[in-house]
Design a protein around this motif. Structure first.
Motif, PDB file in Angstrom:
ATOM      1  N   LEU A 182      -4.680 127.702  57.370  1.00 52.69           N
ATOM      2  CA  LEU A 182      -3.911 128.466  58.362  1.00 52.69           C
ATOM      3  C   LEU A 182      -4.316 129.940  58.342  1.00 52.69           C
ATOM      4  CD1 LEU A 182      -1.589 127.887  60.372  1.00 52.69           C
ATOM      5  CD2 LEU A 182      -0.025 128.758  58.629  1.00 52.69           C
ATOM      6  N   LYS A 183      -4.331 130.532  57.149  1.00 47.60           N
ATOM      7  CA  LYS A 183      -4.703 131.954  57.040  1.00 47.60           C
ATOM      8  C   LYS A 183      -6.182 132.124  57.387  1.00 47.60           C
ATOM      9  CE  LYS A 183      -0.651 133.161  55.331  1.00 47.60           C
ATOM     10  NZ  LYS A 183       0.351 133.836  56.176  1.00 47.60           N
TER      11      LYS A 183
ATOM     12  N   GLY B 264       7.298 113.334  46.021  1.00 48.08           N
ATOM     13  CA  GLY B 264       6.592 114.459  46.613  1.00 48.08           C
ATOM     14  C   GLY B 264       7.555 115.202  47.507  1.00 48.08           C
ATOM     15  N   THR B 265       7.047 116.187  48.236  1.00 49.60           N
ATOM     16  CA  THR B 265       7.932 116.897  49.154  1.00 49.60           C
ATOM     17  C   THR B 265       7.341 116.865  50.548  1.00 49.60           C
ATOM     18  OG1 THR B 265       6.933 118.976  48.463  1.00 49.60           O
ATOM     19  CG2 THR B 265       9.038 118.405  47.478  1.00 49.60           C
TER      20      THR B 265
ATOM     21  N   PHE C  33       7.090 118.615  54.267  1.00 52.99           N
ATOM     22  CA  PHE C  33       7.258 119.779  55.137  1.00 52.99           C
ATOM     23  C   PHE C  33       8.214 119.462  56.289  1.00 52.99           C
ATOM     24  CE2 PHE C  33       5.633 121.698  59.088  1.00 52.99           C
ATOM     25  CZ  PHE C  33       5.779 123.041  58.799  1.00 52.99           C
ATOM     26  N   ASP C  34       8.048 118.284  56.879  1.00 56.91           N
ATOM     27  CA  ASP C  34       8.887 117.924  58.032  1.00 56.91           C
ATOM     28  C   ASP C  34      10.346 117.724  57.620  1.00 56.91           C
ATOM     29  OD1 ASP C  34       6.812 118.050  59.862  1.00 56.91           O
ATOM     30  OD2 ASP C  34       6.193 115.994  59.455  1.00 56.91           O
TER      31      ASP C  34
ATOM     32  N   ARG D  30      -5.111 110.849  51.996  1.00 56.26           N
ATOM     33  CA  ARG D  30      -4.210 110.635  53.131  1.00 56.26           C
ATOM     34  C   ARG D  30      -4.264 111.829  54.092  1.00 56.26           C
ATOM     35  NH1 ARG D  30       0.263 109.516  50.493  1.00 56.26           N
ATOM     36  NH2 ARG D  30       0.869 111.680  50.294  1.00 56.26           N
TER      37      ARG D  30
ATOM     38  N   PRO E 209       0.911 122.315  50.954  1.00 54.00           N
ATOM     39  CA  PRO E 209       1.134 123.721  51.271  1.00 54.00           C
ATOM     40  C   PRO E 209      -0.029 124.624  50.865  1.00 54.00           C
ATOM     41  CG  PRO E 209       2.955 122.835  49.953  1.00 54.00           C
ATOM     42  CD  PRO E 209       1.995 121.714  50.181  1.00 54.00           C
ATOM     43  N   LEU E 210      -0.712 124.301  49.776  1.00 52.66           N
ATOM     44  CA  LEU E 210      -1.787 125.197  49.317  1.00 52.66           C
ATOM     45  C   LEU E 210      -2.990 125.131  50.255  1.00 52.66           C
ATOM     46  CD1 LEU E 210      -1.560 124.598  45.465  1.00 52.66           C
ATOM     47  CD2 LEU E 210      -1.015 126.710  46.689  1.00 52.66           C
TER      48      LEU E 210
ATOM     49  N   MET F  35       6.761 125.663  47.173  1.00 49.41           N
ATOM     50  CA  MET F  35       5.660 125.949  48.104  1.00 49.41           C
ATOM     51  C   MET F  35       5.890 125.283  49.458  1.00 49.41           C
ATOM     52  SD  MET F  35       2.178 126.026  45.976  1.00 49.41           S
ATOM     53  CE  MET F  35       2.389 125.027  44.542  1.00 49.41           C
TER      54      MET F  35
ATOM     55  N   THR G  97       8.674 112.153  49.920  1.00 48.82           N
ATOM     56  CA  THR G  97       7.708 112.293  51.011  1.00 48.82           C
ATOM     57  C   THR G  97       8.205 111.547  52.249  1.00 48.82           C
ATOM     58  OG1 THR G  97       6.535 110.278  50.398  1.00 48.82           O
ATOM     59  CG2 THR G  97       5.819 112.314  49.335  1.00 48.82           C
TER      60      THR G  97
ATOM     61  N   ILE H 209      -0.468 120.237  55.875  1.00 45.53           N
ATOM     62  CA  ILE H 209       0.876 120.623  55.444  1.00 45.53           C
ATOM     63  C   ILE H 209       1.847 119.465  55.610  1.00 45.53           C
ATOM     64  CG2 ILE H 209       2.868 122.063  56.088  1.00 45.53           C
ATOM     65  CD1 ILE H 209       0.773 124.310  56.664  1.00 45.53           C
ATOM     66  N   SER H 210       1.723 118.742  56.726  1.00 48.66           N
ATOM     67  CA  SER H 210       2.736 117.703  56.959  1.00 48.66           C
ATOM     68  C   SER H 210       2.342 116.336  56.422  1.00 48.66           C
ATOM     69  CB  SER H 210       3.093 117.628  58.446  1.00 48.66           C
ATOM     70  OG  SER H 210       1.959 117.376  59.207  1.00 48.66           O
TER      71      SER H 210
ATOM     72  N   PHE I 248       6.829 128.725  59.244  1.00 49.03           N
ATOM     73  CA  PHE I 248       6.729 128.151  60.581  1.00 49.03           C
ATOM     74  C   PHE I 248       7.993 128.364  61.416  1.00 49.03           C
ATOM     75  CE2 PHE I 248       3.026 126.294  58.783  1.00 49.03           C
ATOM     76  CZ  PHE I 248       2.212 125.923  59.833  1.00 49.03           C
TER      77      PHE I 248
ATOM     78  N   GLU J 166       8.529 127.290  51.213  1.00 52.96           N
ATOM     79  CA  GLU J 166       7.979 128.566  51.712  1.00 52.96           C
ATOM     80  C   GLU J 166       7.124 128.341  52.957  1.00 52.96           C
ATOM     81  OE1 GLU J 166       7.568 131.163  47.566  1.00 52.96           O
ATOM     82  OE2 GLU J 166       5.816 130.146  48.381  1.00 52.96           O
ATOM     83  N   THR J 167       6.361 127.256  52.934  1.00 52.55           N
ATOM     84  CA  THR J 167       5.519 126.964  54.089  1.00 52.55           C
ATOM     85  C   THR J 167       6.384 126.639  55.301  1.00 52.55           C
ATOM     86  OG1 THR J 167       3.894 126.078  52.548  1.00 52.55           O
ATOM     87  CG2 THR J 167       3.549 125.595  54.864  1.00 52.55           C
TER      88      THR J 167
ATOM     89  N   THR K 202      -1.942 126.251  53.824  1.00 54.78           N
ATOM     90  CA  THR K 202      -1.875 127.704  53.974  1.00 54.78           C
ATOM     91  C   THR K 202      -3.277 128.303  53.979  1.00 54.78           C
ATOM     92  OG1 THR K 202       0.253 127.706  52.853  1.00 54.78           O
ATOM     93  CG2 THR K 202      -0.874 129.811  53.015  1.00 54.78           C
TER      94      THR K 202
ATOM     95  N   GLY L 289       1.854 115.999  51.035  1.00 59.58           N
ATOM     96  CA  GLY L 289       2.954 115.620  50.141  1.00 59.58           C
ATOM     97  C   GLY L 289       3.042 116.428  48.863  1.00 59.58           C
ATOM     98  N   GLY L 290       2.019 116.469  48.052  1.00 61.08           N
ATOM     99  CA  GLY L 290       2.071 117.228  46.799  1.00 61.08           C
ATOM    100  C   GLY L 290       1.836 118.715  47.040  1.00 61.08           C
ATOM    101  N   ALA L 291       1.628 119.436  45.948  1.00 56.83           N
ATOM    102  CA  ALA L 291       1.414 120.885  46.035  1.00 56.83           C
ATOM    103  C   ALA L 291       0.205 121.221  46.894  1.00 56.83           C
ATOM    104  CB  ALA L 291       1.214 121.458  44.633  1.00 56.83           C
TER     105      ALA L 291
ATOM    106  N   LEU M  25      -1.131 133.699  47.704  1.00 58.48           N
ATOM    107  CA  LEU M  25       0.197 134.035  48.215  1.00 58.48           C
ATOM    108  C   LEU M  25       1.178 132.890  47.943  1.00 58.48           C
ATOM    109  CD1 LEU M  25       1.922 135.858  50.365  1.00 58.48           C
ATOM    110  CD2 LEU M  25       1.227 134.074  51.952  1.00 58.48           C
ATOM    111  N   ARG M  26       0.711 131.669  48.207  1.00 58.34           N
ATOM    112  CA  ARG M  26       1.581 130.509  48.084  1.00 58.34           C
ATOM    113  C   ARG M  26       1.800 130.105  46.634  1.00 58.34           C
ATOM    114  NH1 ARG M  26       4.259 130.419  51.445  1.00 58.34           N
ATOM    115  NH2 ARG M  26       3.176 129.664  53.256  1.00 58.34           N
ATOM    116  N   GLY M  27       0.709 130.051  45.866  1.00 59.20           N
ATOM    117  CA  GLY M  27       0.801 129.489  44.519  1.00 59.20           C
ATOM    118  C   GLY M  27       0.918 130.514  43.405  1.00 59.20           C
TER     119      GLY M  27
ATOM    120  N   SER N 262       5.881 122.744  43.533  1.00 57.66           N
ATOM    121  CA  SER N 262       5.361 122.467  44.867  1.00 57.66           C
ATOM    122  C   SER N 262       6.494 122.285  45.878  1.00 57.66           C
ATOM    123  CB  SER N 262       4.420 121.262  44.867  1.00 57.66           C
ATOM    124  OG  SER N 262       5.072 120.115  44.416  1.00 57.66           O
TER     125      SER N 262
ATOM    126  N   THR O 250      -2.094 122.445  59.840  1.00 60.21           N
ATOM    127  CA  THR O 250      -0.771 121.855  60.088  1.00 60.21           C
ATOM    128  C   THR O 250      -0.753 120.379  59.680  1.00 60.21           C
ATOM    129  OG1 THR O 250      -1.397 121.489  62.382  1.00 60.21           O
ATOM    130  CG2 THR O 250      -0.146 123.465  61.909  1.00 60.21           C
TER     131      THR O 250
END
Lengths: 244, 216
Positions: B90-91, A43-44, A46-47, B44, B83-84, A73, A37, B74-75, A81, A76-77, B87, B78-80, B120-122, A70, B71
């Protein structure tokens, strides 16, 4: 410039380790880690993934390797962008992160385009694909052992199929970097080349052979530049790949 | 009454508060069958969202606010769930672009697009023991309430109730997606944490809408 590679992992250490391992076989290929993170935890990010894609992309495209779900995911996200033009050059491989990154790095190093690098990653094993690949290795080996007895008397025979033998003198055998150099050299020829029955242009199949120091390799080549290919590959093996 | 930007801001603030209050519950649930970070990650993310959504200009539409939520999640998550949920928002915001207020149809459109984004994402389906087990019944209940001519607050209350029931329905399931899918039958008897956070967020929406209706 070559196709770039991004390694996305939940762990910064895993991502950096995979980059280090794959980079050992692929000098000059942009392989970028995006692990952990933003705060350095598990974690992962995005930035981080977005930044890594930008660093890896020289215009030739990017192949992304991911670990757990994840990470895919997040990747993909990040793709969602990107501008359409940038996104068209980037793909996420469905491949095991370590084997896929190594295979992708070697394919990128040997000048493969984006789709060739993706294909190299995706045929690198994992799940049913791995089972299929191993079955292929065994089938190849079986074919080699039956055919070698019949072909031995005619080293240059049939439709120009040539056979040469060479002994591995270097300490690590046909493994890791030497295997990558061997594949790189073999890929420079049009001839269909095998080593102990497996495709000499497939890094993972060659590594799966597990040939160590002292092993005698049987090299075959068939095609217009078969003789030159065997000369070059035998010389490479004899040279010990620059190792002691 | 249709719901405007103030409703969205209140919804987000209530979501952040609910996630914060249930932080340890989410952590405990996720520790049972996941990696234990869901409560911390969501807290967080929504804390960051609450800050960011306060910076928007006065003429921002609901879609503008929802996009900032997306947004930011998403940023920061951290975990799944980053993005879930990212998204999803966002959609969802894309489905209500340009509207200064959300009527019942817009709310259903938002929820449907949000759910579709998560799928779509998961790639999860109902019964996989994921947040989709809360989202899909919520979308269906909201659509039914809207067709029955219910108010915006009633539509969101129906969605939250259905999400709650959907979350409870994950207890006996074996997970087919996410980290819990590695556990096989050991996941049985535990509620999916994502379905619980979904319920918290939709319940916050229902409460914000009820409050907006009461003060109108």
């Amino acid at each position: 410039m070559s196709v770039g590679i991004v390694v996305v992992s939940h762990s910064a250490k895993i991502a950096e380790g995979v980059v280090e391992l794959a980079g050992q076989m692929a000098d000059g290929v942009a392989i970028v880690a995006a692990g952990g993170t933003d705060e350095g935890g598990i974690g992962t990010s995005f930035d981080k993934v977005g930044t890594a894609i930008g660093e890896a992309d020289s215009g030739e495209g990017v192949v992304i390797l991911c670990d757990l779900g994840s990470a895919i995911m997040t990747a993909e996200t990040a793709l969602d962008f990107l501008d359409d033009a940038d996104r068209a050059r980037v793909v996420i491989a469905d491949a095991p992160i370590v084997e896929g990154a190594v295979a992708a790095a070697v394919a990128a190093r040997t000048g493969g385009d984006r789709d060739a690098v993706l294909a190299a990653a995706q045929t690198a094993g994992g799940g049913s694909a791995e089972a299929a690949d191993l079955a292929g290795v065994q089938a190849d080996a079986a074919t080699a052992s039956t055919s070698s007895s019949s072909d031995d008397g005619a080293a240059v025979g049939g439709a120009g199929r040539r056979v040469r033998h060479a002994t591995l003198v270097n300490g690590s055998g046909l493994h890791a970097r030497p295997a990558a150099e061997f594949v790189k050299a073999a890929s420079g020829f049009d001839a269909a080349i095998t080593v102990d029955g497996v495709d000499a242009k497939s890094l993972l199949r060659i590594m799966a052979l597990g040939r160590g120091q002292g092993s005698e390799l049987e090299l075959t080549a068939e095609g217009p530049d078969a003789a030159a290919a065997l000369d070059a590959l035998v010389a490479l093996v004899d040279s010990g790949f620059g190792e002691d | 009454m249709a719901l405007g930007r103030d409703f969205v801001a209140d919804w987000i603030a209530r979501s952040a508060q609910a996630i914060s209050e249930h932080r340890s519950e989410l952590i405990t649930l996720d520790r049972e069958i996941g990696d234990g970070d869901h409560g911390e990650n969501m807290d967080r993310g929504f804390t960051a969202v609450a800050v960011k959504s306060g910076d928007l200009p006065a003429d921002a539409t609901p879609a503008d606010v929802l996009k900032v939520v997306a947004t930011t999640l998403i940023s920061t998550v951290g975990g799944a769930s980053g993005p879930l949920y990212g998204t999803a928002f966002l959609k969802g915001s894309g489905a209500v672009v340009g509207a200064s207020e959300l009527d019942g149809a817009a709310i259903v459109a938002f929820l449907t697009a949000a759910r579709d984004g998560i799928v779509l994402r998961g790639k999860a389906e109902v019964g996989d023991k994921t947040m989709i087990d809360a989202w899909t019944p919520a979308v269906d209940a909201a659509a039914a309430a809207q067709q029955a001519g219910k108010s915006e607050a009633e539509i969101l209350a129906a969605a939250a109730d259905a999400a709650q029931a959907g979350a409870e329905s994950t207890d006996p399931l074996v997970a087919r997606k996410g980290r819990a899918s590695y556990l096989g039958e050991r996941a049985i008897g535990h509620r999916d944490p994502g379905s619980v956070s979904t319920t918290l967020i939709l319940r916050a929406a229902a409460e914000a809408a009820a409050d907006a209706a009461a003060s109108a």
